[in-house]
Every structure is written in C-alpha cells, then in structure tokens.
Design a protein around this motif. Structure first.
Motif, mmCIF file in Angstrom:
data_model
loop_
_atom_site.group_PDB
_atom_site.id
_atom_site.type_symbol
_atom_site.label_atom_id
_atom_site.label_comp_id
_atom_site.label_asym_id
_atom_site.label_seq_id
_atom_site.Cartn_x
_atom_site.Cartn_y
_atom_site.Cartn_z
ATOM 1 N N ARG A 13 4.838 -15.404 -14.398
ATOM 2 C CA ARG A 13 4.990 -15.424 -12.947
ATOM 3 C C ARG A 13 3.870 -14.588 -12.342
ATOM 4 O O ARG A 13 3.234 -13.784 -13.032
ATOM 5 C CB ARG A 13 6.349 -14.863 -12.546
ATOM 6 N N VAL A 14 3.624 -14.786 -11.052
ATOM 7 C CA VAL A 14 2.512 -14.090 -10.394
ATOM 8 C C VAL A 14 2.644 -12.583 -10.546
ATOM 9 O O VAL A 14 1.663 -11.895 -10.861
ATOM 10 C CB VAL A 14 2.402 -14.510 -8.913
ATOM 11 N N HIS A 15 3.835 -12.031 -10.360
ATOM 12 C CA HIS A 15 3.976 -10.574 -10.461
ATOM 13 C C HIS A 15 3.690 -10.075 -11.883
ATOM 14 O O HIS A 15 3.206 -8.966 -12.069
ATOM 15 C CB HIS A 15 5.341 -10.095 -9.951
ATOM 16 N N GLU A 16 3.941 -10.899 -12.889
ATOM 17 C CA GLU A 16 3.617 -10.518 -14.263
ATOM 18 C C GLU A 16 2.108 -10.577 -14.490
ATOM 19 O O GLU A 16 1.536 -9.698 -15.150
ATOM 20 C CB GLU A 16 4.340 -11.433 -15.242
ATOM 21 N N ALA A 17 1.452 -11.593 -13.947
ATOM 22 C CA ALA A 17 -0.010 -11.690 -14.040
ATOM 23 C C ALA A 17 -0.664 -10.512 -13.320
ATOM 24 O O ALA A 17 -1.684 -9.990 -13.771
ATOM 25 C CB ALA A 17 -0.502 -13.014 -13.468
ATOM 26 N N MET A 18 -0.069 -10.101 -12.198
ATOM 27 C CA MET A 18 -0.582 -8.935 -11.474
ATOM 28 C C MET A 18 -0.599 -7.715 -12.388
ATOM 29 O O MET A 18 -1.596 -6.985 -12.445
ATOM 30 C CB MET A 18 0.306 -8.634 -10.258
ATOM 31 N N ALA A 19 0.480 -7.503 -13.120
ATOM 32 C CA ALA A 19 0.568 -6.356 -14.020
ATOM 33 C C ALA A 19 -0.399 -6.495 -15.192
ATOM 34 O O ALA A 19 -1.077 -5.530 -15.562
ATOM 35 C CB ALA A 19 1.999 -6.196 -14.530
ATOM 36 N N LEU A 20 -0.487 -7.690 -15.762
ATOM 37 C CA LEU A 20 -1.381 -7.908 -16.905
ATOM 38 C C LEU A 20 -2.843 -7.683 -16.547
ATOM 39 O O LEU A 20 -3.619 -7.163 -17.347
ATOM 40 C CB LEU A 20 -1.200 -9.326 -17.460
ATOM 41 N N LEU A 21 -3.228 -8.108 -15.338
ATOM 42 C CA LEU A 21 -4.628 -8.019 -14.921
ATOM 43 C C LEU A 21 -4.916 -6.791 -14.059
ATOM 44 O O LEU A 21 -6.060 -6.575 -13.657
ATOM 45 C CB LEU A 21 -5.020 -9.289 -14.159
ATOM 46 N N SER A 22 -3.894 -5.999 -13.756
ATOM 47 C CA SER A 22 -4.040 -4.810 -12.896
ATOM 48 C C SER A 22 -4.672 -5.177 -11.562
ATOM 49 O O SER A 22 -5.627 -4.544 -11.110
ATOM 50 C CB SER A 22 -4.864 -3.732 -13.595
ATOM 51 N N MET A 23 -4.139 -6.220 -10.936
ATOM 52 C CA MET A 23 -4.660 -6.706 -9.661
ATOM 53 C C MET A 23 -3.518 -6.891 -8.676
ATOM 54 O O MET A 23 -2.368 -7.072 -9.075
ATOM 55 C CB MET A 23 -5.395 -8.032 -9.849
ATOM 56 N N SER A 24 -3.865 -6.853 -7.397
ATOM 57 C CA SER A 24 -2.853 -7.033 -6.360
ATOM 58 C C SER A 24 -2.484 -8.505 -6.219
ATOM 59 O O SER A 24 -3.208 -9.397 -6.670
ATOM 60 C CB SER A 24 -3.369 -6.511 -5.019
ATOM 61 N N ARG A 25 -1.377 -8.736 -5.546
ATOM 62 C CA ARG A 25 -0.894 -10.094 -5.301
ATOM 63 C C ARG A 25 -1.935 -10.905 -4.530
ATOM 64 O O ARG A 25 -2.208 -12.057 -4.860
ATOM 65 C CB ARG A 25 0.425 -10.007 -4.521
ATOM 66 N N SER A 26 -2.528 -10.295 -3.506
ATOM 67 C CA SER A 26 -3.506 -11.031 -2.699
ATOM 68 C C SER A 26 -4.745 -11.398 -3.517
ATOM 69 O O SER A 26 -5.298 -12.488 -3.339
ATOM 70 C CB SER A 26 -3.897 -10.242 -1.444
ATOM 71 N N VAL A 27 -5.166 -10.534 -4.414
ATOM 72 C CA VAL A 27 -6.323 -10.840 -5.266
ATOM 73 C C VAL A 27 -5.980 -11.983 -6.216
ATOM 74 O O VAL A 27 -6.792 -12.903 -6.409
ATOM 75 C CB VAL A 27 -6.802 -9.588 -6.035
ATOM 76 N N ILE A 28 -4.791 -11.966 -6.802
ATOM 77 C CA ILE A 28 -4.373 -13.048 -7.704
ATOM 78 C C ILE A 28 -4.395 -14.379 -6.966
ATOM 79 O O ILE A 28 -4.949 -15.377 -7.454
ATOM 80 C CB ILE A 28 -2.970 -12.780 -8.293
ATOM 81 N N TYR A 29 -3.819 -14.416 -5.752
ATOM 82 C CA TYR A 29 -3.796 -15.675 -5.000
ATOM 83 C C TYR A 29 -5.197 -16.104 -4.575
ATOM 84 O O TYR A 29 -5.492 -17.303 -4.544
ATOM 85 C CB TYR A 29 -2.842 -15.584 -3.805
ATOM 86 N N GLU A 30 -6.085 -15.159 -4.279
ATOM 87 C CA GLU A 30 -7.467 -15.515 -3.939
ATOM 88 C C GLU A 30 -8.170 -16.109 -5.166
ATOM 89 O O GLU A 30 -8.923 -17.077 -5.046
ATOM 90 C CB GLU A 30 -8.229 -14.294 -3.411
ATOM 91 N N LEU A 31 -7.935 -15.545 -6.331
ATOM 92 C CA LEU A 31 -8.519 -16.093 -7.563
ATOM 93 C C LEU A 31 -8.012 -17.507 -7.815
ATOM 94 O O LEU A 31 -8.771 -18.383 -8.248
ATOM 95 C CB LEU A 31 -8.190 -15.192 -8.760
ATOM 96 N N ILE A 32 -6.744 -17.746 -7.543
ATOM 97 C CA ILE A 32 -6.174 -19.083 -7.708
ATOM 98 C C ILE A 32 -6.829 -20.044 -6.715
ATOM 99 O O ILE A 32 -7.255 -21.138 -7.087
ATOM 100 C CB ILE A 32 -4.641 -19.047 -7.539
ATOM 101 N N ARG A 33 -6.915 -19.621 -5.441
ATOM 102 C CA ARG A 33 -7.532 -20.482 -4.411
ATOM 103 C C ARG A 33 -8.990 -20.805 -4.734
ATOM 104 O O ARG A 33 -9.446 -21.924 -4.504
ATOM 105 C CB ARG A 33 -7.459 -19.809 -3.033
ATOM 106 N N SER A 34 -9.710 -19.825 -5.275
ATOM 107 C CA SER A 34 -11.132 -20.037 -5.566
ATOM 108 C C SER A 34 -11.363 -20.820 -6.861
ATOM 109 O O SER A 34 -12.495 -21.203 -7.149
ATOM 110 C CB SER A 34 -11.849 -18.691 -5.647
ATOM 111 N N GLY A 35 -10.306 -21.011 -7.651
ATOM 112 C CA GLY A 35 -10.446 -21.755 -8.901
ATOM 113 C C GLY A 35 -10.843 -20.901 -10.089
ATOM 114 O O GLY A 35 -11.058 -21.420 -11.179
ATOM 115 N N ARG A 36 -10.930 -19.593 -9.894
ATOM 116 C CA ARG A 36 -11.307 -18.700 -11.002
ATOM 117 C C ARG A 36 -10.127 -18.406 -11.930
ATOM 118 O O ARG A 36 -10.324 -18.000 -13.071
ATOM 119 C CB ARG A 36 -11.907 -17.402 -10.473
ATOM 120 N N LEU A 37 -8.900 -18.608 -11.433
ATOM 121 C CA LEU A 37 -7.699 -18.414 -12.237
ATOM 122 C C LEU A 37 -6.819 -19.642 -12.047
ATOM 123 O O LEU A 37 -6.402 -19.959 -10.929
ATOM 124 C CB LEU A 37 -6.957 -17.148 -11.782
ATOM 125 N N ARG A 38 -6.565 -20.350 -13.149
ATOM 126 C CA ARG A 38 -5.740 -21.562 -13.078
ATOM 127 C C ARG A 38 -4.272 -21.197 -12.950
ATOM 128 O O ARG A 38 -3.835 -20.160 -13.450
ATOM 129 C CB ARG A 38 -5.915 -22.399 -14.340
#
Length: 67
Positions: A13-38
């Motif tokens: 889940r997104v909150h688990e990916a946030m913890a794994l990558l040490s990134m905020s929710r907004s950064v995770i969603y930006e990576l998804i939008r930009s195509g850098r994170l599937r």
C-alpha cells in the motif's frame, strides 16, 4: 520441524511504500504521476508492486552513478 515463513510480499500500500522509501505521501504520488514509480489499482486501492520499488531504487542508483 522447520519454521513457517510468510510468503514474500509482492504488493505494498502507499503508506508502506512511503516507509520503505523514506518518502512522503505527496512525493510517492508525484513519482507515480511522473511514471518513475509504477503502481496498480485493485478496486479503489492503489498498490505498489515490490518489483516497482526495486526498479525505482535501481533507477536512483544509476542516476547517482551518472552524475
């Protein structure tokens, strides 16, 4: 008797990916939008495949070596 091991996680889940990558929710969603994170969706839930997290880390390492 051998101990039982849970199956390896394949989706996070997104909150688990946030913890794994040490990134905020907004950064995770930006990576998804930009195509850098599937990501994939199951119903209304957005999930990040474990392979996508590994690929993103590899991408970061390649970019670090290139600079």
């Amino acid at each position: 008797m051998t101990p039982l091991h849970p199956p390896e996680r394949r989706l996070y889940r997104v909150h688990e990916a946030m913890a794994l990558l040490s990134m905020s929710r907004s950064v995770i969603y930006e990576l998804i939008r930009s195509g850098r994170l599937r990501s994939v969706t199951q119903g209304r839930t957005r999930l990040i495949p474990a392979t996508a997290i590994a690929e993103y880390i590899d991408l970061l390492e390649r970019e670090a070596r290139a600079s």
